[in-house]
Design an enzyme around this catalytic site. Structure first.
Site, mmCIF file in Angstrom:
data_model
loop_
_atom_site.group_PDB
_atom_site.id
_atom_site.type_symbol
_atom_site.label_atom_id
_atom_site.label_comp_id
_atom_site.label_asym_id
_atom_site.label_seq_id
_atom_site.Cartn_x
_atom_site.Cartn_y
_atom_site.Cartn_z
ATOM 1 N N ARG A 283 0.996 -0.677 -0.078
ATOM 2 C CA ARG A 283 -0.113 0.229 -0.280
ATOM 3 C C ARG A 283 0.879 1.303 0.006
ATOM 4 O O ARG A 283 0.699 2.780 0.304
ATOM 5 C CB ARG A 283 -0.585 0.068 1.172
ATOM 6 C CG ARG A 283 -1.944 -0.679 1.146
ATOM 7 C CD ARG A 283 -3.155 -1.435 1.923
ATOM 8 N NE ARG A 283 -2.635 -1.627 3.222
ATOM 9 C CZ ARG A 283 -3.021 -1.329 4.450
ATOM 10 N NH1 ARG A 283 -3.710 -0.419 4.333
ATOM 11 N NH2 ARG A 283 -2.987 -2.184 5.560
ATOM 12 N N GLY B 198 9.415 -3.369 11.882
ATOM 13 C CA GLY B 198 9.908 -2.883 11.546
ATOM 14 C C GLY B 198 8.482 -1.246 10.985
ATOM 15 O O GLY B 198 9.657 -0.271 10.468
ATOM 16 N N LYS C 68 31.742 28.598 1.482
ATOM 17 C CA LYS C 68 32.025 27.435 1.154
ATOM 18 C C LYS C 68 33.925 27.297 1.338
ATOM 19 O O LYS C 68 34.870 27.850 1.291
ATOM 20 C CB LYS C 68 32.292 26.721 -0.339
ATOM 21 C CG LYS C 68 32.118 25.018 -0.259
ATOM 22 C CD LYS C 68 33.081 24.573 -1.286
ATOM 23 C CE LYS C 68 34.162 24.904 -1.723
ATOM 24 N NZ LYS C 68 35.695 23.967 -2.827
ATOM 25 N N ALA D 90 37.413 48.773 -7.018
ATOM 26 C CA ALA D 90 36.023 47.942 -7.528
ATOM 27 C C ALA D 90 36.361 47.436 -9.034
ATOM 28 O O ALA D 90 37.031 47.934 -9.539
ATOM 29 C CB ALA D 90 34.914 48.455 -7.385
ATOM 30 N N GLU E 127 -6.670 -12.827 13.950
ATOM 31 C CA GLU E 127 -6.083 -11.919 13.060
ATOM 32 C C GLU E 127 -8.307 -11.614 12.166
ATOM 33 O O GLU E 127 -8.953 -12.451 11.652
ATOM 34 C CB GLU E 127 -5.835 -12.171 12.006
ATOM 35 C CG GLU E 127 -4.808 -13.125 12.354
ATOM 36 C CD GLU E 127 -3.532 -11.645 12.592
ATOM 37 O OE1 GLU E 127 -3.602 -10.600 12.353
ATOM 38 O OE2 GLU E 127 -3.197 -12.026 13.849
HETATM 39 C C1 UD1 Z 1 -0.092 -7.905 12.235
HETATM 40 C C2 UD1 Z 1 0.019 -8.997 13.773
HETATM 41 C C3 UD1 Z 1 -1.702 -8.439 13.720
HETATM 42 C C4 UD1 Z 1 -1.958 -6.686 14.724
HETATM 43 C C5 UD1 Z 1 -0.528 -6.315 13.239
HETATM 44 C C6 UD1 Z 1 -0.201 -4.868 13.661
HETATM 45 C C7 UD1 Z 1 0.007 -11.111 12.848
HETATM 46 C C8 UD1 Z 1 -0.387 -11.926 11.626
HETATM 47 N N1 UD1 Z 1 -0.363 -10.904 12.793
HETATM 48 O O1 UD1 Z 1 -0.951 -8.112 11.272
HETATM 49 O O2 UD1 Z 1 -2.576 -9.446 14.780
HETATM 50 O O3 UD1 Z 1 -2.109 -6.643 15.177
HETATM 51 O O4 UD1 Z 1 0.078 -6.200 12.884
HETATM 52 O O5 UD1 Z 1 0.087 -3.836 12.997
HETATM 53 O O6 UD1 Z 1 1.156 -11.279 12.964
HETATM 54 N N2 UD1 Z 1 6.442 -9.194 8.112
HETATM 55 C C9 UD1 Z 1 7.949 -9.875 7.957
HETATM 56 N N3 UD1 Z 1 7.187 -11.459 6.815
HETATM 57 C C10 UD1 Z 1 6.688 -12.102 7.120
HETATM 58 C C11 UD1 Z 1 5.040 -10.938 6.767
HETATM 59 C C12 UD1 Z 1 5.272 -9.779 7.356
HETATM 60 O O7 UD1 Z 1 8.807 -9.904 8.237
HETATM 61 O O8 UD1 Z 1 5.967 -12.880 5.729
HETATM 62 C C13 UD1 Z 1 6.666 -8.260 8.634
HETATM 63 C C14 UD1 Z 1 6.287 -6.797 8.059
HETATM 64 O O9 UD1 Z 1 7.063 -6.522 7.106
HETATM 65 C C15 UD1 Z 1 5.701 -6.289 8.718
HETATM 66 C C16 UD1 Z 1 5.070 -6.958 10.159
HETATM 67 O O10 UD1 Z 1 6.331 -8.401 9.648
HETATM 68 O O11 UD1 Z 1 6.485 -5.258 9.544
HETATM 69 C C17 UD1 Z 1 3.786 -7.280 9.979
HETATM 70 O O12 UD1 Z 1 3.246 -7.487 9.085
HETATM 71 P P1 UD1 Z 1 2.136 -6.965 8.444
HETATM 72 O O13 UD1 Z 1 1.746 -7.534 7.100
HETATM 73 O O14 UD1 Z 1 1.802 -5.867 8.234
HETATM 74 O O15 UD1 Z 1 0.995 -7.681 9.169
HETATM 75 P P2 UD1 Z 1 -0.377 -7.024 10.012
HETATM 76 O O16 UD1 Z 1 -1.248 -8.400 9.280
HETATM 77 O O17 UD1 Z 1 -0.627 -5.861 10.235
#
Ligand code: UD1
Ligand code: CA
Length: 454
Positions: free
Chosen positions: A17, A103, A350, A422, A153
């Protein structure tokens, strides 16, 4: 005795997004990648190891963070948050505890993380939850008799569960050995076909491990960035917090909503900052410094009593006490100005040392030069420092007077108390105390008539 703490930061996601080629966690907040803010918070709680799980964008994430104190773990395919943590397992201390951070949740504060770590140290599962007005999209915290029993979820939740407003922030801490066992049992039979980290909560409950939910001091700490709109929102929250700290420290901000600090800003007493200023890198302002509207300062030190007037752009400069800079001045890296120096409109300096009380008030370029104390640089003066291949130095002594529109062709030096007429092009050293000039003689053509229209 407390066991080793490892921190796993999940940063592998693409961030669809964001509609960007840049991995989400590298988008800047206050001038630094989102994930750098999380790493900074992680560092403040003294972990033995910080693992960053990366994936989308290949080496972009490790490349941008380039830091030998971090452990980078590749999650080649993004199969879910549980799968992501699993990739880090081999790097974690088996007898320790693990704290998981996201992150893309940059404003988390170290104090908020401490109770979670303490819960894990006590053999429990520490979970950071928050109550939101609108919980859409988040994992819901399901409680029975007040106790957390599982997380569902949003996409898997029943209508009744979707009514729950207590949500999972994603942050949790747990003994690593237990984490390893639970992750090994995760399945992906859910609405998203992913290995959910959140499923370990129900496993903990089944194993008789207590789940201890704690909450952030402020709800904004756990806001995540999924879109540019959310990024902009978090930037404003972060800037508001910084402005608040500056105000609390006694700095006058003409409008706290119109300042941007993208780095470290340290201020002395009675500093005043007008609207629209941007501070980048490391900026230090001494006592009684005033910054006019719409200035940009990057890696600059400004000593006490100095005024920076409107629309000045200063980078890599060191400015002494009681100086007057601007409006419309440009100081570039290596500009070292002593006390009471005046630099006025459309003057660029500079890589030059300007000694006390020297003035250059209008339209000048001073590059690779030394300007002596109390010297006056006339309007339009240029140090011609570049011959097309190499840079050369101009040395101007103390109390020199450089007439308007002089071109000082470097390497060249102007002695103490020398005067330059000048309009001169100066290619040879000008002796101390004398007037030097190079200029075509003025002549008058008697009776000359201006052409008229035919
Ligand atoms: C996740 C949580 C949800 C919580 C929400 C809060 C899970 C299953 N769900 O959902 O309960 O309310 O965050 O913001 O954990 N990422 C990886 N590898 C992956 C998937 C994700 O590194 O395979 C990282 C993403 O980069 C991100 C974080 O994990 O930093 C969260 O992933 P995202 O897909 O945003 O999870 P949500 O669906 O928001
Ligand atoms: Ca998210």
């Amino acid at each position: 005795m407390t066991s080793a703490l490892d921190i796993v930061i999940l940063a592998a996601g693409k961030g669809t997004r964001m509609r960007s080629d840049l991995p989400k966690v590298l988008h800047p907040l206050a001038g630094r990648p989102l994930v750098s803010h999380v790493i900074r918070a992680a560092r403040e709680i003294e972990a033995s190891r910080i693992c960053v799980v990366y994936g989308f964008g290949g080496d972009a994430v490790p490349g941008a963070l380039a830091d030998d104190k971090l452990t980078f773990v590749l999650q080649a395919e993004q199969l879910g948050t549980g799968h992501a943590v699993q990739q880090a397992l081999p790097h974690l201390h088996k007898s320790g505890v693990t704290l998981v951070l996201f992150g893309d949740v940059p404003l988390i504060r170290p104090d908020t993380l401490k109770p979670l770590v303490a819960a894990a140290q006590a053999g429990k599962l520490g979970l950071l939850t928050v109550v939101l007005q609108d919980a859409t999209g988040y994992g819901r915290i399901v409680r029975e008799h007040g106790k957390v029993v599982k997380i569902v979820e949003h996409k898997d939740a029943t209508e009744a569960e979707r009514e729950i407003r207590e949500v999972n922030t994603g942050v949790l801490a747990v003994p690593t050995a237990k984490l390893a066992a639970w992750l090994g049992r995760l399945g992906n039979h859910n609405a998203q076909g992913e290995y959910y980290l959140t499923d370990i909560v129900a496993m903990a409950v089944a194993d008789g491990v207590e789940v201890l939910a704690s909450h952030p001091g402020d709800a904004w700490e756990v806001l995540g960035v999924n879109s540019k709109a959310q990024l902009a929102e978090l930037e404003r929250i972060h800037q508001r917090n910084i402005a608040r700290e500056l105000l609390d420290g006694g700095v006058t901000l003409i409008d706290p909503a119109r300042i941007d600090v993208r780095g470290e800003l340290n201020c002395g007493r009675d500093v005043s900052i007008d609207v629209g200023c941007v501070f980048e890198g490391s900026v230090a302002l001494g006592d009684k410094v005033t910054i006019g509207p719409h200035c940009v300062l990057k890696d600059v030190r400004v000593a006490a009593g100095t005024r920076i007037e409107a629309f000045s752009h200063l980078a890599g400069a060191d400015i002494g006490e009681d100086a007057r800079i601007g409006p419309f001045s440009r100081l570039r890296p290596g500009a070292v100005l002593a006390r009471e120096v005046h630099v006025g409109n459309f003057v660029e300096v500079k890589n030059s040392v300007v000694k006390a009380g020297a003035k250059m008030n209008h339209l000048a370029y001073i590059g690779d030069a030394e300007v002596g104390a109390k010297s006056n640089i006339g309007a339009g003066t240029i140090t011609c420092n570049y011959d097309g291949a190499n840079k050369h130095k101009t040395v101007i002594g103390d109390n020199a007077f450089i007439g308007s529109n002089a071109a000082l062709v470097a390497p060249v030096s102007i002695g103490d108390n020398a005067t330059i007429g000048a309009g001169s092009v100066i290619v040879k050293d000008a002796p101390a105390g004398e007037l030097s000039l190079s200029r075509a003689k003025q002549l008058t053509v008697p009776g000359w008539q201006r052409p008229t229209k035919k």
